[in-house]
Design a protein around this motif. Structure first.
Motif, PDB file in Angstrom:
ATOM      1  N   PHE A  44       0.834  -1.185   0.000  1.00 56.38           N
ATOM      2  CA  PHE A  44       0.000   0.000   0.000  1.00 56.38           C
ATOM      3  C   PHE A  44       0.880   1.250   0.000  1.00 56.38           C
ATOM      4  CE2 PHE A  44      -2.692  -3.233   1.865  1.00 56.38           C
ATOM      5  CZ  PHE A  44      -3.939  -2.971   1.319  1.00 56.38           C
ATOM      6  N   HIS A  45       0.312   2.347  -0.450  1.00 53.20           N
ATOM      7  CA  HIS A  45       0.969   3.642  -0.307  1.00 53.20           C
ATOM      8  C   HIS A  45       0.639   4.194   1.078  1.00 53.20           C
ATOM      9  CE1 HIS A  45       1.900   3.713  -4.576  1.00 53.20           C
ATOM     10  NE2 HIS A  45       0.635   3.416  -4.840  1.00 53.20           N
ATOM     11  N   PHE A  92      -3.412   3.638   1.575  1.00 52.76           N
ATOM     12  CA  PHE A  92      -4.436   3.549   0.529  1.00 52.76           C
ATOM     13  C   PHE A  92      -3.875   2.780  -0.666  1.00 52.76           C
ATOM     14  CE2 PHE A  92      -1.864   7.204  -0.329  1.00 52.76           C
ATOM     15  CZ  PHE A  92      -1.846   7.384  -1.702  1.00 52.76           C
ATOM     16  N   GLN A  93      -4.744   2.436  -1.613  1.00 53.96           N
ATOM     17  CA  GLN A  93      -4.318   1.628  -2.751  1.00 53.96           C
ATOM     18  C   GLN A  93      -3.805   2.468  -3.910  1.00 53.96           C
ATOM     19  OE1 GLN A  93      -7.406  -1.122  -3.835  1.00 53.96           O
ATOM     20  NE2 GLN A  93      -7.155  -2.333  -1.977  1.00 53.96           N
ATOM     21  N   PRO A 129      -7.353   9.682  -2.263  1.00 51.21           N
ATOM     22  CA  PRO A 129      -6.955   8.296  -1.974  1.00 51.21           C
ATOM     23  C   PRO A 129      -8.142   7.330  -2.064  1.00 51.21           C
ATOM     24  CG  PRO A 129      -6.109   9.801  -0.321  1.00 51.21           C
ATOM     25  CD  PRO A 129      -7.101  10.573  -1.124  1.00 51.21           C
ATOM     26  N   ARG A 130      -7.911   6.179  -2.664  1.00 51.24           N
ATOM     27  CA  ARG A 130      -8.939   5.152  -2.760  1.00 51.24           C
ATOM     28  C   ARG A 130      -8.760   4.161  -1.619  1.00 51.24           C
ATOM     29  NH1 ARG A 130      -9.497   0.172  -6.220  1.00 51.24           N
ATOM     30  NH2 ARG A 130     -11.731  -0.144  -6.524  1.00 51.24           N
ATOM     31  N   THR A 179      -2.604   7.108 -10.856  1.00 47.33           N
ATOM     32  CA  THR A 179      -4.052   7.169 -10.779  1.00 47.33           C
ATOM     33  C   THR A 179      -4.626   6.022 -11.577  1.00 47.33           C
ATOM     34  OG1 THR A 179      -4.041   9.575 -10.562  1.00 47.33           O
ATOM     35  CG2 THR A 179      -6.092   8.563 -11.277  1.00 47.33           C
ATOM     36  N   GLU A 180      -5.230   5.055 -10.860  1.00 48.61           N
ATOM     37  CA  GLU A 180      -5.735   3.860 -11.538  1.00 48.61           C
ATOM     38  C   GLU A 180      -7.206   3.606 -11.247  1.00 48.61           C
ATOM     39  OE1 GLU A 180      -3.261   0.701 -10.239  1.00 48.61           O
ATOM     40  OE2 GLU A 180      -1.507   1.393 -11.360  1.00 48.61           O
TER      41      GLU A 180
END
Length: 290
Positions: A195-196, A253-254, A262-263, A285-286
């Motif tokens: 994860f970030h 976050f992912q 953040p997702r 960004t995905e």
């Protein structure tokens, strides 16, 4: 074991703040670095601590006052770099312990040592030998020598990362062989995580839908000014007594959504050694916005 009186004496006699410069890691990117031959170890989810022969200090130079029985067999003529650690997935516990004046809580803590900054011009292998030689002789009761494994390639990284993640760990660190201890962010030291991670500023709260006396989510602000909410990862204690407004927290976050938020952000804990938010670097960004 030291008494409370001894502990307070330590606090009086040792500076609360000093200037500290430590080696900081860049993020590992697949395809950018060939890890073969690099030194690999677990990335411990603790509090970074610099030992200057008298006291522990955060990377921003703030003192962590450990009781004398905890530090009595650490070297007085060596600087050490490591993590104060109580276990995987227990970052909030160690962050709480180092802030409190309760010496008995340090029984749970271990100091994981991974470098020797006073030998900054020497190659990493020489620095590690100096630490190991000291540990073999002194056998400190509350400190552990971090063993590094020689990486055989990208597949080795992937396998070891999966093993650590499955155990509840945070990730890996890899160090370039022969590298010096640079007191800055350096590409000779890379962190590898699933994860970030980043830091945000608490700006408010959203009440729980099931109990308005509890916090459902923290309203936070990124360094770039974007605002979002973090609810996942908060314990019952956090929901009863959340981090104060203007506190810096760490979250993971992912990836980022199209709007740059953040997702799936998850609360990690209060960041006690930072005063401003810091966004993650190198995040692609995905994910589309919900």
């Amino acid at each position: 074991m030291a008494t409370g009186e001894d502990y307070e004496r330590v606090r009086r006699d040792i500076p609360q703040h000093i200037k500290v410069s430590v080696l900081l890691a860049h993020k590992y990117q697949d395809g950018e670095t060939n890890p073969t031959g690099w030194w690999m170890s677990e990335k411990y989810d603790g509090v970074r601590a610099y030992w200057n022969g008298r006291c522990f200090y955060s990377r921003s130079g703030n003192a962590f006052y450990a009781p004398s029985w905890f530090t009595e067999d650490l070297p007085k003529d060596m600087d050490l770099d490591g993590e104060l650690f109580v276990g995987r997935k227990k970052f909030q516990s160690i962050a709480s312990i180092v802030k409190k004046s309760e010496p008995q809580l340090w029984e749970k803590v271990r100091y994981y040592v991974f470098d020797a900054p006073h030998l900054e011009e020497q190659p990493f292998e020489t620095r590690m030998k100096a630490i190991k030689d000291y540990f073999d002789k002194a056998k400190p009761g509350y400190a552990k020598f971090v063993v590094h494994e020689k990486c055989t390639g990208s597949d080795h990284v992937d396998k070891e990362l999966k093993r650590i993640i499955d155990l509840g760990g945070e990730g890996l660190m890899i160090r370039e062989p022969g590298s010096k201890y640079e007191r800055k962010r350096s590409k000779t030291l890379l962190k590898i995580k699933k994860f970030h991670e980043a830091e945000a500023l608490v700006i408010g709260y959203e009440p729980s839908k099931s109990n308005k006396d509890l916090t459902g989510a923290l309203k936070v602000q990124m360094a770039n000014g974007k605002e979002f909410k973090v609810g996942t990862g908060l314990s019952k204690k956090d929901r009863k007594s959340p981090p104060k407004v203007e506190t810096i927290i760490t979250y993971k976050f992912q990836e980022y959504t199209n709007s740059g938020k953040p997702r799936f952000p998850t609360y990690v804990g209060i960041r006690i050694d930072m005063t401003e938010p810091k966004d993650a670097e190198g995040v692609v960004t995905e994910a589309t916005d919900d």
